[in-house]
Design a protein around this motif. Structure first.
Motif, mmCIF file in Angstrom:
data_model
loop_
_atom_site.group_PDB
_atom_site.id
_atom_site.type_symbol
_atom_site.label_atom_id
_atom_site.label_comp_id
_atom_site.label_asym_id
_atom_site.label_seq_id
_atom_site.Cartn_x
_atom_site.Cartn_y
_atom_site.Cartn_z
ATOM 1 N N GLY A 260 0.787 -1.235 0.000
ATOM 2 C CA GLY A 260 0.000 0.000 0.000
ATOM 3 C C GLY A 260 0.816 1.281 0.000
ATOM 4 O O GLY A 260 0.264 2.363 -0.196
ATOM 5 N N SER A 261 2.129 1.186 0.172
ATOM 6 C CA SER A 261 2.924 2.409 0.349
ATOM 7 C C SER A 261 3.000 3.239 -0.939
ATOM 8 O O SER A 261 3.241 4.435 -0.879
ATOM 9 N N LEU A 262 2.808 2.599 -2.086
ATOM 10 C CA LEU A 262 2.904 3.327 -3.359
ATOM 11 C C LEU A 262 1.521 3.480 -4.013
ATOM 12 O O LEU A 262 1.416 3.857 -5.175
ATOM 13 N N LEU A 263 0.502 3.172 -3.238
ATOM 14 C CA LEU A 263 -0.852 3.176 -3.794
ATOM 15 C C LEU A 263 -1.477 4.568 -3.683
ATOM 16 O O LEU A 263 -2.256 4.842 -2.778
ATOM 17 N N THR A 264 -1.126 5.436 -4.598
ATOM 18 C CA THR A 264 -1.720 6.772 -4.628
ATOM 19 C C THR A 264 -3.094 6.687 -5.299
ATOM 20 O O THR A 264 -3.389 5.689 -5.965
ATOM 21 N N PRO A 265 -3.917 7.711 -5.167
ATOM 22 C CA PRO A 265 -5.213 7.687 -5.867
ATOM 23 C C PRO A 265 -5.028 7.506 -7.379
ATOM 24 O O PRO A 265 -5.774 6.769 -8.024
ATOM 25 N N THR A 266 -4.000 8.153 -7.941
ATOM 26 C CA THR A 266 -3.758 8.017 -9.387
ATOM 27 C C THR A 266 -3.366 6.583 -9.718
ATOM 28 O O THR A 266 -3.837 5.998 -10.710
ATOM 29 N N ALA A 267 -2.494 5.999 -8.899
ATOM 30 C CA ALA A 267 -2.071 4.616 -9.159
ATOM 31 C C ALA A 267 -3.275 3.685 -9.127
ATOM 32 O O ALA A 267 -3.439 2.825 -10.002
ATOM 33 N N ALA A 268 -4.145 3.876 -8.127
ATOM 34 C CA ALA A 268 -5.316 2.998 -8.003
ATOM 35 C C ALA A 268 -6.208 3.125 -9.237
ATOM 36 O O ALA A 268 -6.680 2.129 -9.789
ATOM 37 N N ARG A 269 -6.409 4.373 -9.690
ATOM 38 C CA ARG A 269 -7.274 4.578 -10.857
ATOM 39 C C ARG A 269 -6.660 3.949 -12.107
ATOM 40 O O ARG A 269 -7.326 3.280 -12.891
ATOM 41 N N THR A 270 -5.343 4.122 -12.262
ATOM 42 C CA THR A 270 -4.662 3.575 -13.443
ATOM 43 C C THR A 270 -4.725 2.042 -13.449
ATOM 44 O O THR A 270 -4.943 1.422 -14.492
ATOM 45 N N LEU A 271 -4.546 1.449 -12.279
ATOM 46 C CA LEU A 271 -4.603 -0.015 -12.191
ATOM 47 C C LEU A 271 -6.006 -0.502 -12.551
ATOM 48 O O LEU A 271 -6.171 -1.482 -13.291
ATOM 49 N N HIS A 272 -7.006 0.195 -12.032
ATOM 50 C CA HIS A 272 -8.394 -0.192 -12.313
ATOM 51 C C HIS A 272 -8.692 -0.050 -13.804
ATOM 52 O O HIS A 272 -9.263 -0.955 -14.431
ATOM 53 N N GLU A 273 -8.271 1.060 -14.369
ATOM 54 C CA GLU A 273 -8.540 1.279 -15.801
ATOM 55 C C GLU A 273 -7.822 0.253 -16.674
ATOM 56 O O GLU A 273 -8.279 -0.099 -17.750
ATOM 57 N N ALA B 112 -8.531 3.615 -2.861
ATOM 58 C CA ALA B 112 -8.616 2.522 -3.846
ATOM 59 C C ALA B 112 -10.016 1.937 -3.931
ATOM 60 O O ALA B 112 -10.396 1.327 -4.936
ATOM 61 N N ALA B 113 -10.798 2.128 -2.850
ATOM 62 C CA ALA B 113 -12.075 1.428 -2.742
ATOM 63 C C ALA B 113 -13.057 1.674 -3.891
ATOM 64 O O ALA B 113 -13.693 0.728 -4.356
ATOM 65 N N PRO B 114 -13.188 2.914 -4.404
ATOM 66 C CA PRO B 114 -14.234 3.122 -5.407
ATOM 67 C C PRO B 114 -14.095 2.198 -6.630
ATOM 68 O O PRO B 114 -15.091 1.626 -7.085
ATOM 69 N N GLY B 115 -12.895 2.010 -7.128
ATOM 70 C CA GLY B 115 -12.740 1.154 -8.310
ATOM 71 C C GLY B 115 -12.389 -0.284 -7.970
ATOM 72 O O GLY B 115 -12.745 -1.216 -8.693
ATOM 73 N N LEU B 116 -11.667 -0.464 -6.874
ATOM 74 C CA LEU B 116 -11.058 -1.776 -6.616
ATOM 75 C C LEU B 116 -11.624 -2.455 -5.372
ATOM 76 O O LEU B 116 -11.119 -3.484 -4.943
ATOM 77 N N GLY B 117 -12.643 -1.873 -4.788
ATOM 78 C CA GLY B 117 -13.181 -2.422 -3.553
ATOM 79 C C GLY B 117 -14.207 -3.508 -3.801
ATOM 80 O O GLY B 117 -14.571 -3.731 -4.956
ATOM 81 N N PRO B 118 -14.703 -4.141 -2.739
ATOM 82 C CA PRO B 118 -14.260 -3.928 -1.372
ATOM 83 C C PRO B 118 -12.789 -4.327 -1.212
ATOM 84 O O PRO B 118 -12.376 -5.378 -1.695
ATOM 85 N N VAL B 119 -12.023 -3.469 -0.533
ATOM 86 C CA VAL B 119 -10.598 -3.738 -0.344
ATOM 87 C C VAL B 119 -10.444 -4.754 0.783
ATOM 88 O O VAL B 119 -11.125 -4.669 1.801
ATOM 89 N N LYS B 120 -9.556 -5.722 0.556
ATOM 90 C CA LYS B 120 -9.235 -6.667 1.636
ATOM 91 C C LYS B 120 -7.968 -6.187 2.328
ATOM 92 O O LYS B 120 -7.042 -5.719 1.659
ATOM 93 N N ILE B 121 -7.949 -6.297 3.636
ATOM 94 C CA ILE B 121 -6.772 -5.883 4.397
ATOM 95 C C ILE B 121 -6.171 -7.125 5.045
ATOM 96 O O ILE B 121 -6.861 -7.809 5.816
ATOM 97 N N ASN B 122 -4.929 -7.427 4.725
ATOM 98 C CA ASN B 122 -4.256 -8.594 5.305
ATOM 99 C C ASN B 122 -3.470 -8.188 6.536
ATOM 100 O O ASN B 122 -2.576 -7.344 6.456
ATOM 101 N N MET B 123 -3.794 -8.802 7.658
ATOM 102 C CA MET B 123 -3.049 -8.534 8.895
ATOM 103 C C MET B 123 -2.482 -9.858 9.409
ATOM 104 O O MET B 123 -3.240 -10.758 9.780
ATOM 105 N N VAL B 124 -1.158 -9.967 9.434
ATOM 106 C CA VAL B 124 -0.502 -11.145 10.009
ATOM 107 C C VAL B 124 -0.418 -10.907 11.521
ATOM 108 O O VAL B 124 0.009 -9.835 11.948
ATOM 109 N N VAL B 125 -0.827 -11.888 12.302
ATOM 110 C CA VAL B 125 -0.863 -11.698 13.761
ATOM 111 C C VAL B 125 0.272 -12.486 14.424
ATOM 112 O O VAL B 125 0.389 -13.693 14.234
#
Ligand code: SAM
Ligand code: SF4
Ligand code: SF4
Length: 335
Positions: free
Chosen positions: A103-116, A154-167
């Motif tokens: 998620g560190s490089l996931l800007t709004p533009t990146a998310a939109r470009t990936l979705h498109e 990222a949610a509007p185009g790529l959601g529902p977003v899953k969040i992975n949490m290692v415990v």
């Protein structure tokens, strides 16, 4: 033509690791002592090109693959990733393309470009809301607030977003409830993952494992849950929903309730090695035959034979067999 392995499992999903590089050094995946500045990552010429990946993916579809998952290393570090996604999305048999990122490089533009480009879904890894705990888990200074903002963007185009949490017990398990609270009513789906003995570097110790059952009970004590039917028989997460309507949550019990019996995934590393299990020691090199001019029929035969001879079910054997010495690293094979 669909094919089955020796345990009757069909081949359905291909996980593509598009780079072995990462800007995080999560202690459970890529500890800095082992993978520090002196570590030699794959040089460009050893990494499969987009054309090579796309050709192999097309061949996999002939054997039944319908779902793709892009991963790494950190997949968003791969130069021009949306170009690859658009090539993969153009393969008619492919029904779903997902991606897992820190998620560190996931800007709004990146998310939109990936979705498109044709990406359908995204999973973002985040192990804590507390910056110090998150920083210790992932050995990074990136603020969880930045990742949370990226998830919402990222949610509007790529959601529902899953969040992975290692415990991991004693490290971030006190963040389970705050994370659950944060993602209730958000529309995103938190997935709590059991810490696994992948790779060779994390010094896995079973006492650090918090079982998915224990995690679920901690959440259930505050907010009652009810099970949700799986989307597919091969789904790794056990799905639940909050009874009060706050949304969905998942538990991935890879260690305590292994799901090898429905494991229909194959993994291709950035350098073109094929792995039929996360805990496999040797992969099948597809780059050499591919670069030496082997035709589609020849490569298809290699893939078919490999899957039909597959016997892997490590997670069902864990503890009763010696730990394989040369297990592939998680950041190479992608998780
Ligand atoms: N860099 C991306 C990321 O972290 O999302 C994609 C690759 S990472 C290897 C894929 C997933 O594997 C992440 O969600 C990460 O938390 C998980 N993972 C890595 N090491 C693990 C371990 N020892 N046990 C359980 N999950 C692990
Ligand atoms: Fe990088 Fe993902 Fe591994 Fe963390 S889990 S080191 S972000 S590849
Ligand atoms: Fe699949 Fe191997 Fe994990 Fe079992 S241990 S679920 S076969 S990747």
């Amino acid at each position: 033509m669909a094919i089955e392995d020796t345990l009757g499992r069909p081949l359905e999903e291909l996980r593509l690791s598009v780079t072995d590089r990462c800007n995080f050094r999560c202690r459970y995946c890529m500890p800095r002592e082992m993978f520090g500045p002196g570590f030699r990552f794959l040089p460009r010429g050893e990494i499969l090109s987009f054309e090579e990946i796309t050709r192999l993916t097309k061949l996999f579809t002939a054997l039944g693959v319908r779902r793709l998952h892009l991963t790494g290393g950190e997949p968003l570090l791969r130069h021009e990733l949306p170009v690859l996604i658009s090539q993969l999305a153009a393969i008619p048999e492919i029904e779903n393309i997902a991606l897992t990122t820190n998620g560190s490089l996931l800007t709004p533009t990146a998310a939109r470009t990936l979705h498109e480009a044709g990406l359908h879904r995204i999973t973002v890894s985040l192990d804590a809301l507390d910056p110090q705990i998150a920083g210790r888990m992932a050995d990074t200074t990136v603020d969880p607030a930045q990742i949370l903002a990226a998830i919402d963007d990222a949610a509007p185009g790529l959601g529902p977003v899953k969040i992975n949490m290692v415990v991991r017990r004693g490290l971030n398990d006190r963040e389970v409830v705050p994370m659950a609270r944060r993602f209730r009513h958000s529309g995103h789906i938190l997935r709590l993952i059991e810490y696994m003995d992948v790779g060779t570097g994390n010094g896995w110790d079973r006492t650090e494992l918090v079982s998915a059952e224990e995690v679920r009970r901690r959440i259930e004590a505050l907010w009652p849950l009810e099970p949700v039917a799986p989307n597919r028989s091969s789904e790794t997460a056990r799905r639940y929903r909050y009874r009060d309507g706050a949304g969905e949550i998942g538990f991935i019990a890879s260690v305590t309730q292994p799901f090898c019996g429905s494991c229909t995934r194959v993994r291709l590393t950035a350098e073109g090695r094929l792995y039929t299990c996360l805990f496999a020691e040797g992969g099948l090199d597809l780059r050499a035959p591919s670069r030496s001019g082997m035709d589609d029929t020849g490569i298809l035969q290699l893939l078919r034979e490999r899957w039909m001879r597959r016997t892997n079910h490590y997670s069902e054997l864990r503890g009763s067999i010696p730990t394989p010495a040369g297990k592939v690293e998680m950041f190479r094979v992608g998780g």
